[in-house]
Scaffold this active site. Structure first.
Site, PDB file in Angstrom:
ATOM      1  CG  HIS A  14     -18.542   4.950  51.948  1.00 36.81           C
ATOM      2  ND1 HIS A  14     -19.082   5.361  50.757  1.00 36.81           N
ATOM      3  CD2 HIS A  14     -19.365   5.452  52.904  1.00 36.81           C
ATOM      4  CE1 HIS A  14     -20.163   6.075  50.976  1.00 36.81           C
ATOM      5  NE2 HIS A  14     -20.365   6.135  52.286  1.00 36.81           N
ATOM      6  CG  HIS A  16     -21.382   8.238  56.851  1.00 35.99           C
ATOM      7  ND1 HIS A  16     -21.685   9.378  56.135  1.00 35.99           N
ATOM      8  CD2 HIS A  16     -21.559   7.204  55.990  1.00 35.99           C
ATOM      9  CE1 HIS A  16     -22.032   9.047  54.905  1.00 35.99           C
ATOM     10  NE2 HIS A  16     -21.964   7.728  54.784  1.00 35.99           N
ATOM     11  CG  LEU A  17     -15.172   8.485  61.085  1.00 34.01           C
ATOM     12  CD1 LEU A  17     -13.715   8.953  61.171  1.00 34.01           C
ATOM     13  CD2 LEU A  17     -15.349   7.169  61.847  1.00 34.01           C
ATOM     14  NE  ARG A  18     -23.672   9.918  61.188  1.00 31.75           N
ATOM     15  CZ  ARG A  18     -24.207   9.763  59.982  1.00 31.75           C
ATOM     16  NH1 ARG A  18     -23.815  10.494  58.957  1.00 31.75           N
ATOM     17  NH2 ARG A  18     -25.155   8.859  59.796  1.00 31.75           N
ATOM     18  CG  ASN A  42     -22.933  12.645  55.067  1.00 26.28           C
ATOM     19  OD1 ASN A  42     -21.931  12.221  55.649  1.00 26.28           O
ATOM     20  ND2 ASN A  42     -24.071  11.971  55.028  1.00 26.28           N
ATOM     21  CE  LYS A 100     -20.625   9.807  48.363  1.00 26.09           C
ATOM     22  NZ  LYS A 100     -20.985   9.305  49.674  1.00 26.09           N
ATOM     23  CG  HIS A 137     -25.492   8.573  47.281  1.00 28.95           C
ATOM     24  ND1 HIS A 137     -25.562   8.025  48.546  1.00 28.95           N
ATOM     25  CD2 HIS A 137     -26.698   8.333  46.720  1.00 28.95           C
ATOM     26  CE1 HIS A 137     -26.759   7.500  48.746  1.00 28.95           C
ATOM     27  NE2 HIS A 137     -27.467   7.670  47.650  1.00 28.95           N
ATOM     28  CG  HIS A 175     -23.192   3.304  49.209  1.00 27.83           C
ATOM     29  ND1 HIS A 175     -23.857   3.744  48.105  1.00 27.83           N
ATOM     30  CD2 HIS A 175     -22.976   4.397  49.983  1.00 27.83           C
ATOM     31  CE1 HIS A 175     -24.034   5.051  48.205  1.00 27.83           C
ATOM     32  NE2 HIS A 175     -23.512   5.467  49.326  1.00 27.83           N
ATOM     33  CG  LEU A 220     -31.405   6.060  51.543  1.00 26.30           C
ATOM     34  CD1 LEU A 220     -31.633   7.550  51.637  1.00 26.30           C
ATOM     35  CD2 LEU A 220     -32.323   5.437  50.483  1.00 26.30           C
ATOM     36  CG  ASP A 248     -22.800   3.897  53.619  1.00 28.25           C
ATOM     37  OD1 ASP A 248     -22.384   5.001  54.021  1.00 28.25           O
ATOM     38  OD2 ASP A 248     -23.921   3.753  53.096  1.00 28.25           O
ATOM     39  CG  HIS A 252     -28.740   7.949  61.642  1.00 22.18           C
ATOM     40  ND1 HIS A 252     -28.764   9.283  61.328  1.00 22.18           N
ATOM     41  CD2 HIS A 252     -28.401   7.298  60.497  1.00 22.18           C
ATOM     42  CE1 HIS A 252     -28.465   9.450  60.049  1.00 22.18           C
ATOM     43  NE2 HIS A 252     -28.234   8.255  59.513  1.00 22.18           N
ATOM     44  CB  ALA A 264     -31.124   6.416  55.240  1.00 24.53           C
TER      45      ALA A 264
END
Ligand code: DOR
Ligand code: ZN
Length: 346
Positions: A14, A16-18, A42, A100, A137, A175, A220, A248, A252, A264
């Protein structure tokens, strides 16, 4: 006292690579430390179809060095309008590894998520038939529900029914942050699993208010009471095959976290395996680290375990405070205030 540990190279189930500059910053830490990663969808706009996932995978692959064997495992973002044929084709073609489900407005970039799980039953039934994992989630979004109760209420009001209605669907509750979630997953049978982040093993909710508001401790689902943190440590180090590594890691920009309405997410991928090793050592369970980090995940996803081996050596160090994205923009690293015992050998 152990001076070194070797284990099969871990995977991150899990992350987030953006996209864009942030992807260029975040990707190396994941690609160097993990052989594979489940990449969250996302983005804005979200990765809602097989074609968008394929294009995103290409953007990731273009940024990898030639000699990298890192494998991004793509996911698609479920909406009320997801076409079952589209994602089934993506799964059959090896483009999508999973789908997801974000309840609408549950977290970053999830406004177009699922408004009511009953609306996507045709999609979930199809996923059950073809063996495609559903990643969840697990929080309700009702603003009247206390934020610290949103995971438990999701389990009680939504997940328990979903689990009973579709018993063969492969579900990963992502998560997890509560003792309730750990107990649910542990007792839910072989088609249910959970990822556990390093930060939820290390902080409890006090960390967000330690002498003042601490936006870099905000993620989150939000960190819970100490007894939940202890239950998560017990679950992660138990050797139970339903629990596995998922950072996770969610970068940011610093200014977007240090704001009147801070985002978050914590960025942990550069130090994640070292953070997990620290926790497993503190729990006197270092021998269970390889199962959690490198074996239970591939088994659940029906993929081979990695053959490559990594070594961690006892060599106390402090993680860097931040990584540069572009210009003056930085992302702060979770764990940068800690002294870590273990360091991965180059
Ligand atoms: O803390 C989080 N950050 N939790 C999520 O569910 C999403 C993530 C993000 O994308 O920033
Ligand atoms: Zn996430």
């Amino acid at each position: 006292m152990n001076q070194s540990i070797t284990l099969r190279k871990p995977d991150d189930w899990h992350v987030h690579l953006r996209d864009g500059d942030m992807l260029a910053m975040a990707l190396p830490a994941t690609a160097e430390n993990f052989r594979r990663a489940i990449v969250m969808p996302n983005l804005t706009p979200a990765v809602t179809t097989t074609a968008l996932a394929l294009a995103y995978r290409e953007r990731i692959q273009q940024l990898l060095p030639e000699n990298s064997n890192f494998e991004p495992l793509m996911t698609c973002f479920l909406t009320d309008a997801t076409d079952p044929d589209n994602i089934a084709q993506g799964f059959a073609d090896g483009v999508l590894a999973a789908a997801k489900m974000y309840p609408a407005n549950s977290t970053t970039n999830s406004a177009t998520g699922v408004s009511d799980v009953s609306k996507i039953y045709p999609v979930l039934e199809r996923m059950q038939t073809i063996g495609m994992p559903l990643l969840i989630h697990g929080e309700v979004t009702d603003k009247h529900v206390d934020i610290f109760d949103r995971e438990k209420i999701f389990i009680d009001n939504i997940l328990t029914k979903l689990r009973a209605d579709l018993p063969e669907l492969r579900i990963v509750l992502e998560h997890i942050t509560t003792e309730d979630a750990a107990q649910f997953v542990s007792g839910a049978g072989a088609n249910t699993a959970a990822t556990i982040t390093p930060h939820h093993l290390i902080i409890n909710r006090n960390a967000m208010f330690n002498g003042g508001i601490r936006p870099h401790m905000y993620c989150l689902p939000v960190a819970k009471r100490e007894r939940h943190r202890l239950a998560l440590r017990q679950a992660a180090t138990s050797g139970e095959t339903c629990f596995f590594l998922g950072t996770d890691s969610a970068p940011h920009l610093r200014q977007e976290k240090e704001s009147a309405c801070g985002c978050a997410g914590v960025f942990s991928s550069p130090v994640a395996i070292e953070l997990y090793a620290q926790v497993f050592e503190e729990e006197q369970s270092l021998e269970k680290l390889e199962g959690f980090a490198s074996i239970h995940g591939p088994n659940f996803y029906n993929r081979p375990v990695n053959e490559e081996i990594i070594s961690l050596v006892r060599s106390p160090w402090q993680p860097p405070e931040s990584f540069m994205v572009s210009g003056n923009d930085h992302v702060c690293v979770f764990g940068s205030g800690l002294e870590l015992n273990w360091r991965q050998e180059e």
